[in-house]
Write a protein that holds these residues in place. Structure first.
Motif, PDB file in Angstrom:
ATOM      1  N   LEU B  13       0.766  -1.058  -0.183  1.00 17.40           N
ATOM      2  CA  LEU B  13      -0.012   0.254  -0.090  1.00 17.40           C
ATOM      3  C   LEU B  13       0.899   1.291  -0.044  1.00 17.40           C
ATOM      4  O   LEU B  13       0.478   2.330  -0.583  1.00 17.40           O
ATOM      5  N   LYS B  15       3.413   1.804  -1.574  1.00 20.36           N
ATOM      6  CA  LYS B  15       3.671   2.143  -2.973  1.00 20.36           C
ATOM      7  C   LYS B  15       2.764   3.047  -3.760  1.00 20.36           C
ATOM      8  O   LYS B  15       3.061   3.597  -4.806  1.00 20.36           O
ATOM      9  N   LEU B  16       1.520   2.918  -3.014  1.00 16.19           N
ATOM     10  CA  LEU B  16       0.391   3.841  -3.968  1.00 16.19           C
ATOM     11  C   LEU B  16       0.804   5.221  -3.679  1.00 16.19           C
ATOM     12  O   LEU B  16       1.331   5.737  -2.703  1.00 16.19           O
ATOM     13  N   PRO B  17       0.232   6.271  -4.802  1.00 16.73           N
ATOM     14  CA  PRO B  17       0.566   7.758  -4.796  1.00 16.73           C
ATOM     15  C   PRO B  17       0.043   8.218  -3.517  1.00 16.73           C
ATOM     16  O   PRO B  17      -1.100   8.145  -2.990  1.00 16.73           O
ATOM     17  N   SER B  18       0.705   9.043  -2.645  1.00 19.52           N
ATOM     18  CA  SER B  18       0.078   9.718  -1.726  1.00 19.52           C
ATOM     19  C   SER B  18      -0.260   9.121  -0.533  1.00 19.52           C
ATOM     20  O   SER B  18      -0.321   9.667   0.364  1.00 19.52           O
ATOM     21  N   LEU B  19       0.533   7.839  -0.265  1.00 21.00           N
ATOM     22  CA  LEU B  19       0.135   7.062   0.806  1.00 21.00           C
ATOM     23  C   LEU B  19       1.828   6.751   1.398  1.00 21.00           C
ATOM     24  O   LEU B  19       2.452   6.278   0.867  1.00 21.00           O
ATOM     25  N   GLN B  23       0.412   5.760   7.157  1.00 24.35           N
ATOM     26  CA  GLN B  23      -1.043   5.695   6.586  1.00 24.35           C
ATOM     27  C   GLN B  23      -1.228   4.452   6.303  1.00 24.35           C
ATOM     28  O   GLN B  23      -2.216   3.441   6.499  1.00 24.35           O
ATOM     29  N   THR B  25       0.147   1.539   6.863  1.00 26.10           N
ATOM     30  CA  THR B  25       0.132   0.609   8.081  1.00 26.10           C
ATOM     31  C   THR B  25      -1.175   0.833   8.729  1.00 26.10           C
ATOM     32  O   THR B  25      -1.843  -0.287   8.877  1.00 26.10           O
TER      33      THR B  25
END
Lengths: 211, 211
Positions: B13, B15-19, B23, B25
């Motif tokens: 997760l 690796k997703l943009p803006s995470l 957040q 975890t």
């Protein structure tokens, strides 16, 4: 204009904590553009976590998954490492909202009691049936010698926000008979913080907790 | 202490943009605590978006999924609604980074050209092979009458950040032969914004674009 499948995914993502609709849409598009293998990897990681069981004692998501590798240190009955550890003080309980709060407290290495993961607190002060079910777990403190069983201390480790304060008051009322002492975390200036920009309440706490 | 499955999901997760990792975890724990049916719903929504194809012309993720319901308006060959629409001006192209930027521009209803979704821009000014592949699409402008084919205008609709400015300069150089005019979005005070807090560059733009 947006494909239905992306809309649908964005709607589901927007239900996750701290994700707004805009960020959810952005992530949904990103996922749609990701190589298929990576999406499959994420899908499989998702179904893996769905198998994780809550600890039957503290309700944290940390017990061995059903059918997963056995973890000798955690014992049977889906107890988490902390609850299964006989060296943790049973008469001291910290109530936290989420597993991540539990982890942050654990990292301090300054707490040797056990936890109760309550789940995110309601903003209206009305506890859900799930909150109540978890609190029930505290209503039978471990007996010690021949004495009436009471916890030595319950720490309400809730964030010092309006909702945290409201709920702490209600919980303290609800648990007053099962613990000798009910406390909250001390307030003060955070490390690296500046006195100049501290609000009044923080500063009051800092004065009171001076050492 | 954290179950491996949750750690693994949090890593994916993040690796997703803006995470960020924190957040991610938190969301991983939330997903692990969600009812199994809801996790399954999310999983299935994920695999649905993995089937969506990019428009072969503008590269936006908006073409009919392979095997999905046919969309008559989008035509064959995986063209998106906009590229398949003969009333959109072919000689005007807006280059955007992401589909969500495209959507924001569409919502203004002030642009009747087509798009090129370039993908998120590099911070070092070095375009990836995928960026270059997409830019190739612009190297053969539609012929008009007997004239040498050139776009009337290419709008570099990139955010006015340091990286946006850097990349806009490079793109303008790269595309100078295929368009009569290469422009960027106007800078100015946003609606509801205050002059007092506008930075110099914004205010310079606002003065230049006064109307």
């Amino acid at each position: 204009m947006t494909p239905e499948a992306i809309k649908k995914l964005a709607q589901l993502l927007a239900k996750l904590p701290s994700l707004g609709p805009r960020q959810a849409t952005r992530i949904a598009f990103f996922l749609a553009g990701m190589p298929k293998e990576e999406v499959a990897e994420l899908s499989s990681a998702l179904s893996d976590v769905a198998d994780i069981k809550r600890c039957i004692n503290c309700f944290s998501l940390a017990a061995a998954p059903s059918g997963g590798e056995p973890r000798p240190e955690a014992g049977r009955d889906n107890l988490c490492d902390i609850c299964a550890n006989p060296r943790r003080d049973q008469s001291l309980v910290a109530i936290v909202e989420k597993e991540t709060d539990l982890q942050t407290v654990e990292k301090t290495k300054s707490f040797n009691g056990r936890y109760l993961v309550l789940g995110e607190l309601p903003k209206d002060g009305v506890l859900s049936s799930e909150h109540k079910r978890r609190l029930e777990r505290l209503k039978n403190p471990p007996a010690k010698g021949g004495q009436a069983s009471q916890y030595e201390e319950i720490i309400l480790a809730l964030s010092p926000t309006t909702y945290g304060d409201l709920n702490a008051g209600l919980l303290a009322q609800d648990l007053r008979t099962v613990a000798k002492k009910i406390t909250r975390l001390g307030r003060g200036i955070p490390t690296g913080g500046s006195i100049e920009f501290a609000d009044e309440e923080t500063l009051q706490g800092a004065l009171k907790n001076r050492n």
